[in-house]
Design an enzyme around this catalytic site. Structure first.
Site, PDB file in Angstrom:
ATOM      1  CB  SER A 250      -0.890   0.008   1.243  1.00 46.97           C
ATOM      2  OG  SER A 250      -1.471   1.285   1.414  1.00 46.97           O
TER       3      SER A 250
ATOM      4  CE1 TYR B 134      -3.941  -1.920   5.664  1.00 46.87           C
ATOM      5  CE2 TYR B 134      -3.148   0.150   4.772  1.00 46.87           C
ATOM      6  CZ  TYR B 134      -3.640  -1.118   4.565  1.00 46.87           C
ATOM      7  OH  TYR B 134      -3.831  -1.578   3.303  1.00 46.87           O
TER       8      TYR B 134
END
Lengths: 468, 251
Positions: free
Chosen positions: B144, B157
């Protein structure tokens, strides 16, 4: 000074380097590399031993790696680099027969045989293929309409089969296994040697007629009308030209020049074979060099450069047959993404399909600067041999071209509907279920393999991809 | 086998109901993929995904796989690979967590790391070993942009993806010359189930667009894929912003 407590680095080096190495291999198109253990057996015994030592993922023979796709790769298994098995066993200079091991290249055969007045019966667009590879792919050349494929000129061959036996096969005595092996992509066994019938030539020069065709109809008409007059015939076709110029081409056709056509200087060494070449293309060429713009400009130049018509020009064998061999490692110009070659044949009478395909390619702006059109002669007896009577078109395309998958799947449909086929030695992306309708003897081939190689000892990435 | 255009014939999707994963699987099945293994926790979504891909003509099997249960990965995935070659493994599972709550609940934060990083490490290593044995295949790892530079809004995250990203790059380098290809995919903000109700970041994208980028990456044999592609340029700038400036950006 070294005492008794010398550090371990002074220990003797391992006796011999390991004879097999793990290498990522790809075909000439440099796409889809896979890892395999590579060994280079130099004797028949070593090949047999390598077959025995092969693990459950099997083994396949590899020559000079000129197949464009994955025919000479075997992911996770063994690959035999056959180029070390390269003895010339005998040359019968009277009858023109050479008996050689399968790792010998056509280049070497030409160098040896031309001075004796003999030429290989069939040569593809590169001399850098081995005899074993030429049989495995049953390669064809510009003389297919006259001479057929390579394997037709093979008088006999030695094949190592999965049971470890070496069989000597001739087309007369063992038609099944012989013609399954010719064009069988190395999946029936390892070709160890072959006896090849050669072609007698007076000189090492080719007398070439060049002419331009203004469009596809003109091209097909010219090839149709006069191909039979030439032993060698091929047309370079501009697949970026559209509209009225769609399919414009340069035809180069010829035959071995007789002695009386040579000038005094050429007569000094009528059978001399010299090659000249550029330095190899370096590594690290970025992708995207070959675009519709650059290739379009090249094609324009190439077409204009060719004479409208010229007769009887003397060209060397490398110039006429193998122009790209003069640029070693030329496949690097496509950059790290690699490229693929699409070659198909559609039968005579399906000219409309050929035209639609050429139109589709031109519309898609495929940067194809190496595209050739040729008429094939009679089909070859090899069960999976590619040539069949009709028009064959071959073009190189960068593998990263957007939408390429769909484009080629569409062309496959067109080829299938016309009763044609694509060439396995070039293929790297065919849909597996399209194969059987293209090759009617595929089931026989599969059955024969199941019979003589029940353990699937011989396999390749191509075989896995297409369930050969 | 993957073909010259990077189209796999078989796929193992880890995170069998992931939206990006399924969008990719659908596209692959429209190409050459015939055999699909969906690995995930049993759920109606997983069953529906299997049914959908089957209806598209794929031969689908479903495997009970829990990314957080690290010690089961070798057994579960070992069985999948024993069934035959896998041309592409798509590591698509992951959880976003709840940043503000997780900051107050260290064990919940650890659970995010357990799935996104540790679970990915074990399942990627098991897969890499199998791919290495078969001598071919692509391991596609969903990272990501959040891992490219930590953000106040989701650094738990982001840090798990940073770890995963670095791991996958190293794994790819270690597999050079083996025929195995590792591709790291860095999507930006993806609109979907996972991000529902969250404020959208600039350059937001969709699972379908990420899937398309993955297919192009496979065709090109890319090692890194950004989705959308412009993020590569943007992030190379963002990466060098001084911290005080970066903190003040509302991204």
């Amino acid at each position: 000074m070294q005492g008794p407590d010398a550090p371990p680095s002074d220990a003797p080096l391992p006796a011999a380097p390991p004879s097999e190495v793990l290498v990522a291999l790809s075909g000439w198109g440099r796409t889809a590399p896979t890892g395999a253990r590579v060994t280079s057996p130099a004797t028949t015994e070593a090949v047999v031993a390598a077959l025995r030592a092969a693990g459950e993922r099997g083994v396949v023979a590899r020559g000079l790696g000129r197949s464009y796709g994955d025919a000479a790769q075997n992911a996770g298994g063994s690959v035999l680099d056959m180029t070390a098995l390269s003895a010339i066993r005998s040359i019968d200079a009277r009858r023109g027969i050479v008996d050689c091991e399968s790792g010998v290249s056509l280049d070497r055969l030409m160098r040896l045989l031309l001075p004796l007045g003999w030429f290989v019966p069939v040569t593809p667009g590169t001399r850098q293929v081995t005899v074993g590879g030429a049989i495995g792919a049953d390669v064809h050349g510009k003389n297919h309409h006259v001479s057929g494929g390579f394997s037709r000129h093979v008088r006999s061959l030695e094949l190592l089969t999965a049971d470890g036996r070496v069989r000597t096969l001739t087309p007369a005595d063992d038609p099944e296994l012989f013609w399954a092996t010719a064009g069988g992509m190395g999946l029936t066994g390892v070709v160890l040697s072959a006896q090849i019938q050669l072609l007698a030539v007076q000189t090492s020069l080719i007398s070439v007629d060049t002419e331009r065709a203004v469009d596809l109809d003109d091209l097909m008409a010219r090839l149709d009308a006069t191909d039979h007059r030439y032993r060698y015939s091929v047309a370079w076709i501009d697949l970026l030209a559209r509209g009225a110029s769609l399919g414009r081409a340069v035809l180069t056709r010829g035959d071995h020049a007789p002695l009386d056509q040579l000038g005094p200087r050429q007569l000094r060494s009528p059978l001399g074979f010299r090659t000249a070449g550029l330095p190899a293309v370096p590594r690290g060429i970025p992708g995207g060099l070959l675009s519709a713009a650059t290739v379009g400009a090249f094609n324009e130049f190439w077409y204009r450069r060719a004479p409208r018509e010229r007769r009887g020009q003397l060209q060397s064998i490398p110039t006429f047959f193998h122009p790209l061999d003069g640029l070693p490692e030329w496949n690097r110009i496509y950059g790290p993404g690699g490229f693929l070659q699409y070659q198909f044949v559609v039968p005579y009478g399906e000219e409309a399909a050929l035209r639609r395909i050429v139109e589709t390619i031109a519309r898609h702006r495929c940067p194809a600067f190496l595209a050739v059109l040729k008429r094939f002669g009679e089909g070859d007896p090899g069960w999976l041999s590619f040539p069949s009577p009709g028009w064959t078109l071959a073009l190189d395309i960068p593998a990263g071209l957007p939408g390429l998958g769909r484009l080629l799947d569409g062309l496959d449909q067109e080829v299938l509907a016309a009763g044609g086929r694509v060439y396995l030695a070039k293929d790297s992306r065919l849909r597996p279920d399209a194969l059987a309708p293209m090759y009617p003897r595929l089931d026989d081939f599969r059955a024969l393999r199941a019979r003589i190689d029940p353990g699937n000892r011989f396999t390749s990435d191509l075989a896995r991809r297409l369930s050969l | 086998m993957k073909n010259a255009l990077g189209q796999p014939q078989s796929l193992l999707l880890l995170g069998g109901s992931s939206e990006i994963g399924l969008a990719t699987a659908r596209r692959l099945v429209q190409g050459r993929t015939r055999r699909v293994h969906l690995a995930g926790r049993p759920s109606p979504a997983l069953t529906a995904a299997a049914a959908e891909l089957t209806a598209m003509g794929a031969e689908v099997s479903v495997h009970d796989f829990d990314a957080a249960a690290l010690d089961t990965h070798e057994t579960v995935l070992g069985k999948v690979f024993a069934e035959g070659d896998i041309d592409a493994v798509l590591l698509a599972f992951g959880v976003l967590g709840d940043q503000l709550k997780d900051e107050q609940d260290p064990m919940a934060a650890a659970a995010v790391g357990q799935v996104n990083y540790l679970g990915a490490v074990t399942s990627a290593l098991v897969s890499a070993q199998a791919l290495r044995r078969q001598g071919h295949g692509s391991l596609i790892v969903l990272s990501s942009v959040a891992g490219e530079r930590a953000r106040r809004a989701n650094f738990i995250y982001g840090s798990t993806k940073a770890g995963l990203d670095a791991f996958a790059q190293g794994l790819g380098d270690s597999l050079q010359g083996t025929g195995v290809h590792v591709m790291v995919v860095r999507p930006g903000f993806v609109r979907g189930r996972m991000t529902e109700g969250r404020p959208e970041a600039p350059m937001a994208t969709t699972p379908e667009a990420v899937a398309e980028a993955i297919l192009v990456g496979l065709q090109r044999g890319s090692e890194t894929v950004w989705a959308p592609g412009a993020l590569r340029v943007v992030m190379s700038g963002v990466r060098h912003l001084p911290r005080p400036v970066y903190r003040r950006l509302a991204v």
